[in-house]
Design an enzyme around this catalytic site. Sequence first.
Site, PDB file in Angstrom:
ATOM      1  N   LYS A 113       0.816  -1.215   0.000  1.00 51.16           N
ATOM      2  CA  LYS A 113       0.000   0.000   0.000  1.00 51.16           C
ATOM      3  C   LYS A 113       0.850   1.266   0.000  1.00 51.16           C
ATOM      4  O   LYS A 113       0.421   2.303  -0.495  1.00 51.16           O
ATOM      5  CB  LYS A 113      -0.939  -0.026   1.210  1.00 51.16           C
ATOM      6  CG  LYS A 113      -1.974  -1.148   1.087  1.00 51.16           C
ATOM      7  CD  LYS A 113      -2.901  -1.200   2.265  1.00 51.16           C
ATOM      8  CE  LYS A 113      -3.891  -2.349   2.119  1.00 51.16           C
ATOM      9  NZ  LYS A 113      -4.790  -2.442   3.264  1.00 51.16           N
ATOM     10  N   LYS A 236     -17.199   0.129   9.473  1.00 53.23           N
ATOM     11  CA  LYS A 236     -18.165   0.779   8.591  1.00 53.23           C
ATOM     12  C   LYS A 236     -19.551   0.209   8.866  1.00 53.23           C
ATOM     13  O   LYS A 236     -19.699  -1.003   9.009  1.00 53.23           O
ATOM     14  CB  LYS A 236     -17.834   0.472   7.136  1.00 53.23           C
ATOM     15  CG  LYS A 236     -16.559   1.090   6.615  1.00 53.23           C
ATOM     16  CD  LYS A 236     -16.569   0.987   5.093  1.00 53.23           C
ATOM     17  CE  LYS A 236     -15.262   0.489   4.530  1.00 53.23           C
ATOM     18  NZ  LYS A 236     -15.323   0.272   3.082  1.00 53.23           N
ATOM     19  N   GLU A 274     -10.055   4.135  -3.530  1.00 56.46           N
ATOM     20  CA  GLU A 274     -10.553   4.802  -2.326  1.00 56.46           C
ATOM     21  C   GLU A 274      -9.835   6.134  -2.068  1.00 56.46           C
ATOM     22  O   GLU A 274      -8.621   6.235  -2.248  1.00 56.46           O
ATOM     23  CB  GLU A 274     -10.381   3.879  -1.112  1.00 56.46           C
ATOM     24  CG  GLU A 274     -11.066   2.542  -1.322  1.00 56.46           C
ATOM     25  CD  GLU A 274     -11.033   1.635  -0.110  1.00 56.46           C
ATOM     26  OE1 GLU A 274     -11.763   0.645  -0.121  1.00 56.46           O
ATOM     27  OE2 GLU A 274     -10.268   1.919   0.844  1.00 56.46           O
ATOM     28  N   GLU A 287      -6.098   4.077  -1.119  1.00 56.02           N
ATOM     29  CA  GLU A 287      -5.687   2.754  -1.579  1.00 56.02           C
ATOM     30  C   GLU A 287      -6.588   2.214  -2.679  1.00 56.02           C
ATOM     31  O   GLU A 287      -7.673   2.734  -2.921  1.00 56.02           O
ATOM     32  CB  GLU A 287      -5.601   1.750  -0.419  1.00 56.02           C
ATOM     33  CG  GLU A 287      -6.790   1.728   0.511  1.00 56.02           C
ATOM     34  CD  GLU A 287      -6.566   0.786   1.698  1.00 56.02           C
ATOM     35  OE1 GLU A 287      -6.517  -0.434   1.487  1.00 56.02           O
ATOM     36  OE2 GLU A 287      -6.445   1.267   2.837  1.00 56.02           O
ATOM     37  N   ARG A 291     -10.667  -5.693  -5.868  1.00 53.27           N
ATOM     38  CA  ARG A 291     -11.656  -6.772  -5.815  1.00 53.27           C
ATOM     39  C   ARG A 291     -13.045  -6.182  -5.599  1.00 53.27           C
ATOM     40  O   ARG A 291     -13.207  -4.990  -5.408  1.00 53.27           O
ATOM     41  CB  ARG A 291     -11.319  -7.715  -4.658  1.00 53.27           C
ATOM     42  CG  ARG A 291     -11.183  -6.956  -3.349  1.00 53.27           C
ATOM     43  CD  ARG A 291     -11.090  -7.836  -2.146  1.00 53.27           C
ATOM     44  NE  ARG A 291     -10.796  -7.071  -0.951  1.00 53.27           N
ATOM     45  CZ  ARG A 291     -11.686  -6.430  -0.226  1.00 53.27           C
ATOM     46  NH1 ARG A 291     -12.956  -6.455  -0.590  1.00 53.27           N
ATOM     47  NH2 ARG A 291     -11.343  -5.743   0.845  1.00 53.27           N
TER      48      ARG A 291
END
Lengths: 494, 164
Positions: A113, A236, A274, A287, A291
């Site tokens: 990352k 989340k 993101e 990042e 998927r």
Amino acid sequence: MFKKVLIANRGEPAVRVVRACRDLGIPVVALYEPDDRGALYVHLADEAFLVEPPASYRDPDLVIALARQCGADAVHPGYGYLAEHLDFTRTCEQEGIVVIGPGSACLELTTNKIAALERVRQAGFSTVTASSRAFTPDEADVLHAEAERLGYPVIVKPWSGGRGRGTQVVREPARLLDVVREAAAAAQAVFGNPRVYLEAAVLPSRYVEVPLLADNYGALVHMGERDSTIQRNKRKVITESPAPGLTPAQRAAVRGAAVEIARLFGCRGACTVEFVVDADGQYYFTEVKPRLQVEHPATEMVTRIDAVREQIRLASGQPLGFGQDDVRIAGTGFLCRINAEDPWRDYLPSPGRIGMFRVPGGPNVRVDTYAFSGAEVSVRYESLFAKLTVWGANREEALHRLRRALTEFAITGINTNISMLRQMVSDPDFIAGTYDSEFSHRRLEPAARPDGESLRDLAAVAALAFLARVQAARPITPTAFTSGWHRDSRRLPQ
Amino acid sequence: MSKLHVTIEGHEFVVEVGALPRHDEPVRVTIDGTPVMVSVSSLAGPEAIEWAVVGTHPYELSVDPDLRWIDTPRGRYQIQVRDLEATVARPRSGDGRVKAPIPGRIVRVLVEPGQPVQVGQPVVVLEAMKMENEIQAPRAGTVSDLHVSAGQVVKLHELLLEIS
């Protein structure tokens, strides 16, 4: 198209993939551990292979061997662990089995990352600032030095995956090691990798992600954007699409950036780029998730594109077949994560057997779940067991429908966060769409209280409950409390 | 006839109820002098109440077995029910045995035998459903017995430690 697809996942992701394969007319194979004998995805599949412990459905070698054995030419890893497993993907590619997910070339670029941030920065985009490498919790001195360099507040993130683990903000040095330890333990439990990295926090901010679809021949489209800012207990819980509060120019900018960034990483199939967006609307790349994501139904609601179907189709080598102009984003979609936990008791997980399970219905309401009446919510897996998604022609209509659907949702036998979600969606900031990262930390406004007459009604019920309790000479085992620990947990402090 | 004082979110009501019916039939209840018919899903106990129709108003709700709250889709209400004619207060469970509220694995033990603890102080970290959960002391006292150690897998209701 594929001859047969093997699912290397369980629970709700597996149910979602079974459905997509069936809709495409592709035979589908499930793997299951003994605990999952009664699981929905197992029963819906065409074939099901038992995996005996200590082997696991997440074991890369076993998945590949079973794919060979059952004649599957593709493996769908869902949106969990194997979906970002470089060695697994590489071995499948060598064996001639298609992984319906990112290829190894893309994964090599996205799994690091920190290098990914550098790649995006060099392409001329704003990114967040991260630590120079990933750390384990015992590197106390280096961690403190890095956090000082980045400047507090910092965010602690798991090096592997995300899976709804929200970001944890550290505002002062004294808290750093505690948060790192906690994040590392969570990452270890889910991904088997305890390493974490640090990111300079952009606060207050919104968390905006752009889902995309790409074929093997260079065609790539975005599907609008989602706002996943709202967290509770560091996870989340509510996502909406499109993101509220972006100007048309900001919206176009973030979508355009996502398309170019996805190309930098050679993303194929379904992926997500993101960003965090600060109070001025400036976006910073964080990042790439190469998927499918847990939140994809919110996007499916506003685009009417079946993301999993497209993902399977694209992985089989078919061209995308439509362009950006064909992706029409209409109305608003909301997605809530329904977790087996007690939000009123420190989010204590609540595994057990589901008694009554009444899902909301009606137009433009969708529930993705592995659960049903009598299903077991296992203590071994994470507490997310259902996703509620609604659509409305505009945000206001979608909000009414979300509140209506949350009221209809009724589950007994386990505790859930539904009552907390009802309260969240009644919060003025949420209704206005003006929430940001602070929303996740502050106290919720109490829900609108009914008038005096309703309190009087509830007083009557309370009186009857009191008398029923007094009268209950014989022991009763009501369905709501059959999992046992509820009775005992009354001893926990309030 | 029972005469009960019910407090909900600071509002007080006097509720009078005749004998409870044998079967789950509608009950005539008088609230602050006004009679109303009340149907509930079951009168087997507080936990068995899943819905109620009070007069013309339907409710879906759940009631705390210890009668501390009522949940409806509109929120959670703190309640208190007192029977002024009854002399015995309802018993409170308050022993110092800390049991596993869920099956899982002990990640960390945060206290030692002999250590004084406060109410609500985290004593054990238990991992379940891929989450770490702090188990808190139910009362103040001294840790008298410690039955678990880090890494140990515990069953539901297994005794973790005792506070005396």
